[in-house]
Enzyme design. Structure first.
Site, PDB file in Angstrom:
ATOM      1  N   TRP A  21       0.868  -1.187   0.000  1.00 52.04           N
ATOM      2  CA  TRP A  21       0.000   0.000   0.000  1.00 52.04           C
ATOM      3  C   TRP A  21       0.900   1.231   0.000  1.00 52.04           C
ATOM      4  O   TRP A  21       1.819   1.331   0.825  1.00 52.04           O
ATOM      5  CB  TRP A  21      -0.887  -0.046   1.245  1.00 52.04           C
TER       6      TRP A  21
ATOM      7  N   ASP B  61      -0.275  -5.707   9.331  1.00 50.74           N
ATOM      8  CA  ASP B  61      -1.296  -4.680   9.081  1.00 50.74           C
ATOM      9  C   ASP B  61      -2.559  -5.421   8.648  1.00 50.74           C
ATOM     10  O   ASP B  61      -2.569  -6.090   7.610  1.00 50.74           O
ATOM     11  CB  ASP B  61      -0.804  -3.746   7.957  1.00 50.74           C
TER      12      ASP B  61
ATOM     13  N   LYS C   6     -13.036  -0.274   7.334  1.00 47.83           N
ATOM     14  CA  LYS C   6     -13.757  -1.004   6.287  1.00 47.83           C
ATOM     15  C   LYS C   6     -14.795  -1.949   6.887  1.00 47.83           C
ATOM     16  O   LYS C   6     -15.939  -1.963   6.444  1.00 47.83           O
ATOM     17  CB  LYS C   6     -12.805  -1.799   5.400  1.00 47.83           C
TER      18      LYS C   6
HETATM   19  C1  LMR Z   1      -6.981   2.543  -0.071  1.00 51.51           C
HETATM   20  O1  LMR Z   1      -5.956   1.863  -0.159  1.00 51.51           O
HETATM   21  O2  LMR Z   1      -7.604   2.973  -1.059  1.00 51.51           O
HETATM   22  C2  LMR Z   1      -7.554   2.836   1.295  1.00 51.51           C
HETATM   23  O3  LMR Z   1      -6.807   2.180   2.269  1.00 51.51           O
HETATM   24  C3  LMR Z   1      -7.718   4.287   1.553  1.00 51.51           C
HETATM   25  C4  LMR Z   1      -6.426   5.029   1.696  1.00 51.51           C
HETATM   26  O4  LMR Z   1      -6.284   5.748   2.675  1.00 51.51           O
HETATM   27  O5  LMR Z   1      -5.550   4.923   0.830  1.00 51.51           O
END
Ligand code: LMR
Length: 396
Positions: A130, A211, A246
């Site tokens: 991420w 996470d 979520k």
């Molecule tokens: C995402 O990956 O779209 C979500 O976790 C929201 C974010 O804050 O990026």
């Protein structure tokens, strides 16, 4: 002094929200940010959460501060949700849980906590991970390194490469693992792979930093916590950052938790004092409302049951959309194989198209996804699936 600052581009994920909002095309589709949408394209407040909020509103008799560690009702409920009531680490009271402002707040608290333990710590993150993991952990001062994870050619995990890279991880370093529903690729570790990683952590002395932001969105609440529970059972030290954004649909209320699994109840108390002092030095104490709603939902049997039904509905809809997307693309004779999408889990998968094609979809068809071709599956529904798949076929 401000004149030295440069203007920054929009965040790669959050910037899409604004672009989508401003797009006048009535056929526009939002596959960008990871926010659940129902069949009508709305993100409603869950009924269980709404009922909890009504109770809070009627009964709340103070707005005095929470402690930096948050509400004990909430942190206890989160421990049970993550680890299960019969987990040996839970019953031995060797887990310290601190309420945080969202999963991001938990990740940042955990990074600062790890640095207090080892100022030289490196955190190993999956490639890809991420995008926000990098600033969240790096800005705290952790050194960052990558391990191979997802093969975009085969759409599968590169587990052997992952293991051979992680063989170099030293005692006192951290390995960031996605508890379930890997963001961005949707490819999760199997039970056997979690076992292998737990053995490596035991032998090498690294600390898994898990996470888990999508518990309940993959296979189910218990199944999705498999890795967290295994690591916490086998190892003396694990860090877990969890989010309620979520699975409770409570995004803007910022509800998360940092759980530090330690080797003894004494060490859990020490860790709590350290995490509390980090929170105090950053934001003092977490906000109350969202966590109070989550804690009521988890602690009142009737609301708990209703929430589980709502969570199952969200998960089933996402999985149904995965299947429908693959079915439509196959039926329309797509020149690429997309069948891998139906075997992946959670909110996201990579579509596996080029950045140029992603931009074409955005500019010509008002279909929004992250440049990497990460799609948020929940943005699809029976009304937009044909427009979406027809547009994908056109740009392939
Ligand atoms: C995402 O990956 O779209 C979500 O976790 C929201 C974010 O804050 O990026």
């Amino acid at each position: 002094m401000f004149e030295k600052l440069e203007r920054l581009p929009a965040d790669p994920i959050l910037g899409l929200m604004a672009a989508y909002r401003d797009d006048p095309n009535p056929h526009k589709i939002d596959l960008g940010v990871g926010v659940y949408k129902d069949e009508q394209g709305n993100t409603p407040v869950l009924t269980s959460v709404k009922r909890a909020e009504e109770i809070i509103l009627a009964d709340e008799n103070t707005k005095a501060y929470l402690p930096p560690t948050g509400s004990p009702d909430f942190t206890q409920a989160i421990q049970k949700l993550l680890f299960g009531e019969n987990h040996p680490a839970f019953t031995a009271k060797r887990i310290a849980t601190i309420q945080s402002p969202g999963g991001c707040g938990a990740l940042r608290l955990g990074a600062d906590f790890a640095l207090r333990c080892n100022p030289e710590a490196t955190v190993w993150v999956s490639d890809p991970t991420w995008a926000n993991h990098i600033p969240l952990l790096g800005n705290a001062g952790l050194k960052l390194a990558k391990y191979p994870y997802y093969d975009s050619a085969t759409h599968a995990l590169k587990f052997d490469e992952m293991v051979s890279t992680l063989r170099q991880v030293k005692r006192g370093d951290l390995v960031l693992l996605h508890g379930c529903c890997h963001n961005p690729c949707g490819a999760d570790l199997t039970k056997a792979q979690w076992q292998t990683l737990s053995e490596m952590a035991e032998q090498q002395g690294f600390v898994p930093y898990i996470d888990i932001a999508y518990q309940g969105f993959g296979k189910g609440l218990v199944e999705d916590a498999y890795g967290v529970r295994l690591m916490a059972e086998r190892l003396p030290e694990v860090i877990v950052a969890s989010s309620c954004s979520k699975n409770f649909g409570i995004y803007r209320e910022r509800v998360g938790a940092l759980s530090i699994v330690t080797d003894s109840p004494e060490s859990a108390i020490t860790s709590t004092t350290q995490a509390a002092s980090i929170a105090r030095g950053m934001y003092s104490m977490p906000p109350s409302h969202g966590a109070a709603a989550v804690s009521l939902v988890l602690n009142m049997p009737e609301l708990h049951q209703q929430w589980q039904v709502e969570l199952t509905d969200m998960r089933d809809r996402i999985n149904a959309m995965r299947e429908l997307l693959v079915e439509k693309l196959t039926m329309k004779n797509a020149s690429q194989d997309f069948s891998f999408i139906q075997n992946q889990l959670g909110m996201f998968s990579f579509l596996g198209i080029t950045t140029e094609q992603v931009h074409q979809l955005r500019e010509q068809y008002s279909i929004y996804m992250v440049d990497s071709s990460r799609i948020s599956i929940a943005g699809m529904n029976h009304t937009n699936i044909d427009y979406l798949t027809d547009s994908i076929i056109k740009i392939l």
